[in-house]
Enzyme design. Structure first.
Site, PDB file in Angstrom:
ATOM      1  N   CYS A  93      17.307 -33.381  13.602  1.00 42.31           N
ATOM      2  CA  CYS A  93      17.224 -33.540  11.923  1.00 42.31           C
ATOM      3  C   CYS A  93      15.814 -32.889  11.438  1.00 42.31           C
ATOM      4  O   CYS A  93      15.870 -31.429  11.557  1.00 42.31           O
ATOM      5  CB  CYS A  93      17.452 -34.432  11.387  1.00 42.31           C
ATOM      6  SG  CYS A  93      17.880 -34.272   9.754  1.00 42.31           S
ATOM      7  N   ARG A 130      22.768 -34.916  -1.166  1.00 42.53           N
ATOM      8  CA  ARG A 130      22.279 -34.928   0.334  1.00 42.53           C
ATOM      9  C   ARG A 130      23.710 -34.914   1.044  1.00 42.53           C
ATOM     10  O   ARG A 130      24.645 -35.629   0.633  1.00 42.53           O
ATOM     11  CB  ARG A 130      21.410 -36.331   0.412  1.00 42.53           C
ATOM     12  CG  ARG A 130      20.152 -36.288  -0.152  1.00 42.53           C
ATOM     13  CD  ARG A 130      19.315 -37.462   0.276  1.00 42.53           C
ATOM     14  NE  ARG A 130      18.876 -37.490   1.646  1.00 42.53           N
ATOM     15  CZ  ARG A 130      18.031 -36.549   2.264  1.00 42.53           C
ATOM     16  NH1 ARG A 130      17.292 -36.089   1.467  1.00 42.53           N
ATOM     17  NH2 ARG A 130      17.672 -36.727   3.647  1.00 42.53           N
ATOM     18  N   HIS A 194      21.947 -37.758  14.040  1.00 41.78           N
ATOM     19  CA  HIS A 194      21.380 -38.869  14.629  1.00 41.78           C
ATOM     20  C   HIS A 194      22.583 -39.665  15.104  1.00 41.78           C
ATOM     21  O   HIS A 194      23.694 -39.298  15.129  1.00 41.78           O
ATOM     22  CB  HIS A 194      20.831 -39.608  13.294  1.00 41.78           C
ATOM     23  CG  HIS A 194      19.985 -39.064  12.594  1.00 41.78           C
ATOM     24  ND1 HIS A 194      18.723 -38.907  12.776  1.00 41.78           N
ATOM     25  CD2 HIS A 194      19.873 -38.343  11.165  1.00 41.78           C
ATOM     26  CE1 HIS A 194      17.950 -38.180  11.802  1.00 41.78           C
ATOM     27  NE2 HIS A 194      18.780 -37.682  10.906  1.00 41.78           N
TER      28      HIS A 194
END
Ligand code: GLN
Length: 249
Positions: A93, A130, A194
């Protein structure tokens, strides 16, 4: 023996990204392979990046990315040399974003990337837009198609990737609702996943361990093909099966 450099572990560690290092340690230990993880953070003595088999950077919020940016830039030549020599880069990320040309954060600040790769990332100004949630991709990085599960939470929209890590089967990927996720080449996996990525996807862990050991064998002058002894991944595979069933049904 595998030597890992974990950069900015104290600043870039969202959603248990440091767990990726625990998994590499564990999977090496189960096979009797020594695995040493050194850490590097802001203003520490400049390491010899080429002396490592793997360099790892996790994810972080815009603020942490700003904090480490100048220091990371000081490491540019060292990291580039290591990458050119075949050291494996695992980037999650925020770490992924900062190896590209730049990351323009939600406030419109340009955080320079190391420019190792051609992609660049821009976050929308609205913090509500997001990409958040579980994600499934299909990658061929290990040589065979593997479904990889993880969790993404990024504002940044990454463009200019020519060789993605995988195709998105569920979730967003490099941009909102995009087809592709991450970036990869022979010695890089850069991804928004993640999870931690390696805990959930043992094939990816083993591909990286195998790469590191095989490279060391070649470097020693031998052309012997190394085979990594398999581990019992029943639990890991069952966890992933449940997630795949839930998300791809
Ligand atoms: N701050 C970056 C973004 O929002 C990276 C986030 C992360 O590492 N999860 O895009």
């Amino acid at each position: 023996m595998i030597k890992i450099l974990h950069m900015y572990a104290d600043m870039l560690d969202l959603y248990g990204d440091s767990g990726n290092m625990e998994i590499l340690r564990y999977r090496c230990k189960m096979r009797g392979i020594d695995c040493e993880v050194d850490t590097y953070s802001i203003d520490a003595e400049m390491p010899d990046f080429t002396s490592y088999d793997l360099i790892y950077i996790g994810g972080g919020a815009d603020l942490e990315q700003q904090h480490i940016s100048a220091d990371l830039m000081k490491c540019r030549e060292g990291i580039k040399k290591a990458y050119d020599e075949g050291v494996f880069l695992l980037l999650i990320c925020g770490g992924y974003q900062l190896m590209g040309k730049y990351y323009r954060d939600a406030d419109g600040n340009d955080i320079p990337g190391l420019g190792l790769f051609d992609y660049y990332t821009v976050a929308p100004q609205s913090r509500r837009k997001r990409c958040i949630g579980n994600i499934v991709i299909q990658t061929e990085k290990t040589g065979i198609p593997v479904k990889v599960v993880g969790f993404e939470n990024h504002g940044g929209q990454t463009s200019g990737v020519k060789t993605p890590f995988g195709k998105v089967l569920y979730g967003n990927g490099n941009c909102s609702k995009s087809e592709n996720e991450g970036y990869c080449d022979d010695n890089v996996i850069a991804t928004y996943l993640h999870g931690p990525l390696l805990a959930k996807n043992p094939e990816i862990s083993d591909d990286i361990i195998h790469y590191c050991i095989q490279r060391a064998i070649y470097k020693s002058g031998s052309d012997e093909a190394y085979e990594l002894p398999p581990l019992d991944d029943t639990l890991e595979n069952e966890c992933r099966r449940v997630m795949l069933e839930r998300l791809l049904k």
